[in-house]
Design a protein around this motif. Structure first.
Motif, PDB file in Angstrom:
ATOM      1  N   ALA A 164       0.825  -1.212   0.000  1.00 18.42           N
ATOM      2  CA  ALA A 164       0.000   0.000   0.000  1.00 18.42           C
ATOM      3  C   ALA A 164       0.856   1.258   0.000  1.00 18.42           C
ATOM      4  CB  ALA A 164      -0.942  -0.008   1.204  1.00 18.42           C
ATOM      5  N   LYS A 165       1.904   1.263   0.797  1.00 16.87           N
ATOM      6  CA  LYS A 165       2.767   2.443   0.893  1.00 16.87           C
ATOM      7  C   LYS A 165       3.553   2.678  -0.399  1.00 16.87           C
ATOM      8  CE  LYS A 165       3.432   2.306   5.918  1.00 16.87           C
ATOM      9  NZ  LYS A 165       4.415   2.033   7.005  1.00 16.87           N
ATOM     10  N   ALA A 166       4.039   1.599  -0.994  1.00 11.35           N
ATOM     11  CA  ALA A 166       4.891   1.739  -2.178  1.00 11.35           C
ATOM     12  C   ALA A 166       4.108   2.148  -3.419  1.00 11.35           C
ATOM     13  CB  ALA A 166       5.633   0.433  -2.435  1.00 11.35           C
ATOM     14  N   TYR A 167       2.862   1.685  -3.516  1.00  9.12           N
ATOM     15  CA  TYR A 167       2.107   1.886  -4.755  1.00  9.12           C
ATOM     16  C   TYR A 167       0.830   2.706  -4.557  1.00  9.12           C
ATOM     17  CZ  TYR A 167       5.278  -1.890  -6.012  1.00  9.12           C
ATOM     18  OH  TYR A 167       6.412  -2.646  -6.209  1.00  9.12           O
ATOM     19  N   GLN A 168       0.672   3.338  -3.405  1.00  6.14           N
ATOM     20  CA  GLN A 168      -0.492   4.172  -3.101  1.00  6.14           C
ATOM     21  C   GLN A 168      -1.802   3.404  -3.328  1.00  6.14           C
ATOM     22  OE1 GLN A 168       0.738   7.719  -5.572  1.00  6.14           O
ATOM     23  NE2 GLN A 168       0.237   8.801  -3.684  1.00  6.14           N
ATOM     24  N   ARG A 169      -1.980   2.369  -2.557  1.00  6.53           N
ATOM     25  CA  ARG A 169      -3.183   1.537  -2.666  1.00  6.53           C
ATOM     26  C   ARG A 169      -3.968   1.572  -1.366  1.00  6.53           C
ATOM     27  NH1 ARG A 169      -1.965  -1.294  -7.473  1.00  6.53           N
ATOM     28  NH2 ARG A 169      -0.588   0.219  -8.461  1.00  6.53           N
ATOM     29  N   LYS A 170      -5.216   1.114  -1.439  1.00  8.57           N
ATOM     30  CA  LYS A 170      -6.123   1.107  -0.292  1.00  8.57           C
ATOM     31  C   LYS A 170      -6.323  -0.338   0.164  1.00  8.57           C
ATOM     32  CE  LYS A 170      -9.153   3.222  -2.826  1.00  8.57           C
ATOM     33  NZ  LYS A 170     -10.465   3.763  -3.235  1.00  8.57           N
ATOM     34  N   ILE A 171      -6.018  -0.583   1.432  1.00 12.70           N
ATOM     35  CA  ILE A 171      -6.171  -1.927   1.983  1.00 12.70           C
ATOM     36  C   ILE A 171      -6.873  -1.865   3.336  1.00 12.70           C
ATOM     37  CG2 ILE A 171      -4.090  -2.777   0.813  1.00 12.70           C
ATOM     38  CD1 ILE A 171      -2.745  -2.737   3.641  1.00 12.70           C
ATOM     39  N   SER A 172      -7.498  -2.968   3.673  1.00 12.78           N
ATOM     40  CA  SER A 172      -8.127  -3.109   4.984  1.00 12.78           C
ATOM     41  C   SER A 172      -7.732  -4.454   5.563  1.00 12.78           C
ATOM     42  CB  SER A 172      -9.651  -2.998   4.861  1.00 12.78           C
ATOM     43  OG  SER A 172     -10.255  -2.926   6.131  1.00 12.78           O
TER      44      SER A 172
END
Length: 339
Positions: A164-172
């Protein structure tokens, strides 16, 4: 919107697929049927009136996973694909590391290549190890889990956070406690392979005469009756939390780094013996049991503080222990009728 549900014919996965379909999502299931059966797909369709797309293969087969992403416009993923038995993980550690982590990485490679976000990870309270303070909230320090299964969940979380941090993604990351019960239609539920490692399926099979006695692993814990304490959450309540978490991610703006973490439980701990007695009361049956030595990898006590999920997802567990255990027995009777 098409949501990829890996392990979608498994226990929690199948209940979540039902909730997704009931909420208007299109569902694409990948499941290797190692811990599920094909009739669950038909029963999902009977419950919802909708048929999800189904691919029966192992997620470690990258070329087949690539074909799924080529064939469908995937808008998000809920990942349940993992081996899940604490005791078995101690006996087969390499199998657990390979299956639980390689499959996750393969999905994330597709997400990276296709610029997809919205990833829900089926995590576990085992990432906390034996917490020092109860109830456990999301700020409780993580410890090295007692079991290999728990280690794979903790590693999976770390992989997703880095992704998420490296590729600007949304996770839960959904850390749930002990799912129990079955759908109120009694058409989907838990299907343990061989001798169950989890308490409630073992209780269910003992009540049905499949097992002679229930093994209770230790009665010398510092608890109310000497048996281990867990937070038992109804599987349909749990499935609804996955949909709520997914909707929250999808409502957020794209190209944003989001790392949500939620505990999912009832907020109440019940001992093994309390669960056995509740099952007997709920279903008017008797459960013979014997006390055995403690089992490697088990912790003493764990129950959740799920206030954050209630605040941010507008979700909370609503089903009592006895009501959940009633559905378990109805599911066992359905299985008996199939034989």
């Amino acid at each position: 919107m098409a949501i990829l549900v890996t392990g979608g014919l498994g226990y929690i996965g199948s209940h979540t697929v039902v909730e997704l379909l009931n909420n208007g999502f299109d569902v694409v299931i990948v499941d290797d049927l190692s811990n599920s059966e094909r009739f669950i797909l038909k029963n999902i369709e009977e419950i919802t009136g909708k048929k999800p797309v189904f691919y029966p293969f192992d997620l470690k087969r990258k070329e087949l996973l690539n074909q799924v992403f080529e064939a469908h416009q995937i808008d998000g993923c809920i990942n349940f694909a993992a081996y899940k038995a604490v005791g078995e993980s101690q006996e087969k550690p390499i199998d657990y590391y390979e299956n639980n982590l390689f499959s996750l990485i393969n999905i994330l490679q597709e997400f990276k290549a296709r610029d997809i976000s919205n990833f829900i990870f089926s995590s576990s309270c085992t990432v906390y190890g034996q917490a020092d303070v109860m109830p456990i909230d999301e700020n409780t320090p993580l410890k090295m889990p007692e079991s290999v299964y728990g280690k794979t969940k903790q590693m999976g979380e770390e992989i997703l956070i880095d992704f998420a941090k490296a590729y600007q993604r949304k996770i839960s990351l959904l850390r749930y406690f002990n799912p129990i019960g079955a759908h109120p239609t009694a058409k989907i539920g838990e299907l343990p392979v061989g001798v169950p490692y989890n308490l409630v399926p073992y209780v269910m099979q003992t009540a049905a005469g499949v097992r002679e006695k229930l093994n209770i692993w230790g009665n010398d814990y510092p608890t109310v009756d000497g048996t281990a304490v867990r937070d038992y959450i109804y599987v349909v309540d749990l499935a609804k939390a996955h949909v709520a978490a997914l909707k929250r991610l999808m409502e957020m703006e794209p190209e944003k780094t989001v790392i949500d973490t939620y505990n999912l439980g009832t907020g109440k701990g019940s001992s093994v013996l309390e669960v056995v007695k509740a099952f007997e009361r709920a279903n008017n049956v008797e459960i013979p049991y014997q006390i055995c030595e403690r089992r490697e990898g088990d912790i003493t006590i764990a129950y959740a503080n799920a206030d954050k999920a209630e605040r941010e997802l507008n979700w909370k567990s609503e089903t009592s222990l006895e009501d959940a255990l009633k559905t378990t027995w109805e599911w066992q009777k359905y299985l008996d009728s199939r034989n």
